[in-house]
Design an enzyme around this catalytic site. Sequence first.
Site, PDB file in Angstrom:
ATOM      1  N   HIS B 257      47.240  76.535  40.301  1.00  0.00           N
ATOM      2  CA  HIS B 257      46.224  76.773  39.264  1.00  0.00           C
ATOM      3  C   HIS B 257      45.868  75.443  38.613  1.00  0.00           C
ATOM      4  CE1 HIS B 257      44.660  77.998  35.324  1.00  0.00           C
ATOM      5  NE2 HIS B 257      44.397  79.173  35.867  1.00  0.00           N
ATOM      6  N   ASP B 378      39.999  85.756  36.073  1.00  0.00           N
ATOM      7  CA  ASP B 378      40.439  84.685  35.184  1.00  0.00           C
ATOM      8  C   ASP B 378      40.481  85.179  33.735  1.00  0.00           C
ATOM      9  OD1 ASP B 378      41.418  82.269  34.367  1.00  0.00           O
ATOM     10  OD2 ASP B 378      39.660  81.093  34.903  1.00  0.00           O
TER      11      ASP B 378
END
Lengths: 417, 417
Positions: B257, B378
């Site tokens: 990430h 997200d």
Amino acid sequence: MAKFQKNEIQRLVNNVNKNEFSTMNRRTALEKITLLAAASALPNFIGAKAIENKHLPIAVAGNRAPLRKIATEEAFNIPEIADAIMDVVRRGGKNLDLMLLKQIYSAPRSFTSDAQLQNNQESNRDKANLVTLPKLLDIDKIRLADMDANGVDMHLLSLTMPGVQILKRETAIKLAELCNDRLSQAVRLHPTRFAGLGCFAPQDPKSAVQEMDRAINHLKLNGFIVNSHTENQYLDNPKFWPILEAAEALGAPLYIHPRAPSNGMAAPFRDYRIEGSIWGYGIETGTHIVRLIFSGVLDRFPKLQIVIGHMGEALPFWLSRLDFMGAPGARAGRKNQLKPSEYFQRNIAITTSGVEDPLALRFCIDKIGVDRIMWAIDYPYQPTAPAVAFIESAPLTEAEREKIAYINAERIFKIKK
Amino acid sequence: MAKFQKNEIQRLVNNVNKNEFSTMNRRTALEKITLLAAASALPNFIGAKAIENKHLPIAVAGNRAPLRKIATEEAFNIPEIADAIMDVVRRGGKNLDLMLLKQIYSAPRSFTSDAQLQNNQESNRDKANLVTLPKLLDIDKIRLADMDANGVDMHLLSLTMPGVQILKRETAIKLAELCNDRLSQAVRLHPTRFAGLGCFAPQDPKSAVQEMDRAINHLKLNGFIVNSHTENQYLDNPKFWPILEAAEALGAPLYIHPRAPSNGMAAPFRDYRIEGSIWGYGIETGTHIVRLIFSGVLDRFPKLQIVIGHMGEALPFWLSRLDFMGAPGARAGRKNQLKPSEYFQRNIAITTSGVEDPLALRFCIDKIGVDRIMWAIDYPYQPTAPAVAFIESAPLTEAEREKIAYINAERIFKIKK
């Protein structure tokens, strides 16, 4: 070279037409086409007449009339700047461009054997660098032969990276003038084959502006080249605003070409040779454009025209996210008055240099519009034949193909038709 | 909220079906849909029953059966790590994540007024950060209501950026364990609604490996999250190899990430707030993956599965150039035994998080194949409704849509069907 037969060329060309270009076989096909085209071009390199089958890429297009092709990111150098760059290489330092520059500028300045020529076509790019310098220093021998052999009408020439931006201020100013004089001379000698982008020394914005004026109004060049950062500073820095103002006022596009990442972002790029065209160049240049957008300088100079290579340095792919995250006023500290995509509509054009990917080209047409995309080879860093095969055979309408191959370049760079 | 009428929702939904989503009206449409969905979701946020029209995105799909949706990059935090991050923020320093962390973690931990809720839907992302923390710290109230309101079946939960990687070693080790325990508890409580990626402290590879084993074999989590660099070092560094080896041996994917660029590349990202999701995140994470490719670690750990978000951090767009420039042996210093695209076929999957662009999605399907693309929201950094509208309405075959929405996630993360 006799081992490459015409029927093998035709078979390869057929594969390109079948669009296998973009599939698993792409690299193999590219390598083969490059090799074959090199075989076709070599007699020119060593002074013989162009061979019969010199217009290989035209065959790709079948019965279509020859496509006019203006290549818009084509590099050259002059011996005086090569000397000065070699001095910088010898001094050393942490500038990340030095890795590649050392390879290129330590090599001989002229071809000495066929073996060297053939090295240029091998997959090992370290070897290829050994024959880059002679091609950079040549304007009308190797280059024109390569253009003829591949059916390229015109190179829009520009001083190769990192230009005079790596030199000391006084040297940079002097050599930029000399380079522009030489460039203008080449264009006058071959007005249908060459156009040119002037260079300048951003290290000294005042003299840069004077040279920019001379390049357009006296030397009749077609715009400017700048190789991303100058002494680790970007063009959003107010000290460079006179340069942006001059480009806008002169109606001359500013081609922002890559160089390796500036010192302040260089650390993760120092390993595995990822500092150059494979990755670092795009990151450096893309970041430069993102800074220009969010600094607000494109609002201050709303008519400024910027050109970026390598299929827009991936910015078109990021554009939806840039828009979503970067609306005007989204965060304190950003100064953009428009959405990023609106600058692409108004201020930014791209070229295809070195990204011969039909999927990426189609994406960019759909995203930013066909009127802002121009074809380029990136000679001599990239081979000509695959670039030509790409524009000849990419799945485009003929109207799109002509815009990308030459119409947009004629308009944006004011090149005579 | 009564001012938003069903017929207006239907009109907007129709526009999405007509694919105006990807045109000039996209941002406007997104904003409107977000606002409408927020209006639908709000009664859940404040404890009321779900309103009748809660499955807004299902309407987008017309008569199609409800689409199972597993969102694969969904963030949470625990109060103890929030405290520890706030300590880091208070100490200050040059870590580029601190700009955003200061905004998020200085905010109240719970909603205090409707006005704050509404701020979250405004275009000004600075204001949105004021209500991020309560959503991060919640697992089964705000989050489940948002999922229900938008027809999201499952969140694959992961500790939010920069995880424990910004903490001191001993604290990081201890809090990673605590975080994984809490995560596993949430998954056990809601086994059909949540799956989870474990975290670890790369600062101490030995304990990281122990925690990785516990996360998979004892806590039954579905893989791991790591937020790019740790103390400015990347996973190609040999000291981290035990972590890669463990992920491979456990058959558990490693989701890399973003976080803001490491100190060694941070300088050009310090202005104009371009350090975060708008630009710096993608550059940091893309560079990380490029380092992994050319360092050769994917040859050393050939079964390692890596997942990257944000439509592959633009790497699919660069892939043809990476292949052309980066064949094995192309330059001394690179150690890759395969072409970059071959690693994408074998080792790398991507998610759509935050890039709701049908053109980019189609490009990625054509470039890397539909089997390696997963849907993500997200949450809570991006609104749920547009992400749902995107997967429901993007121009895909139904087979493609199902693979991206849940089938690939079930396979890659071993999520129970």
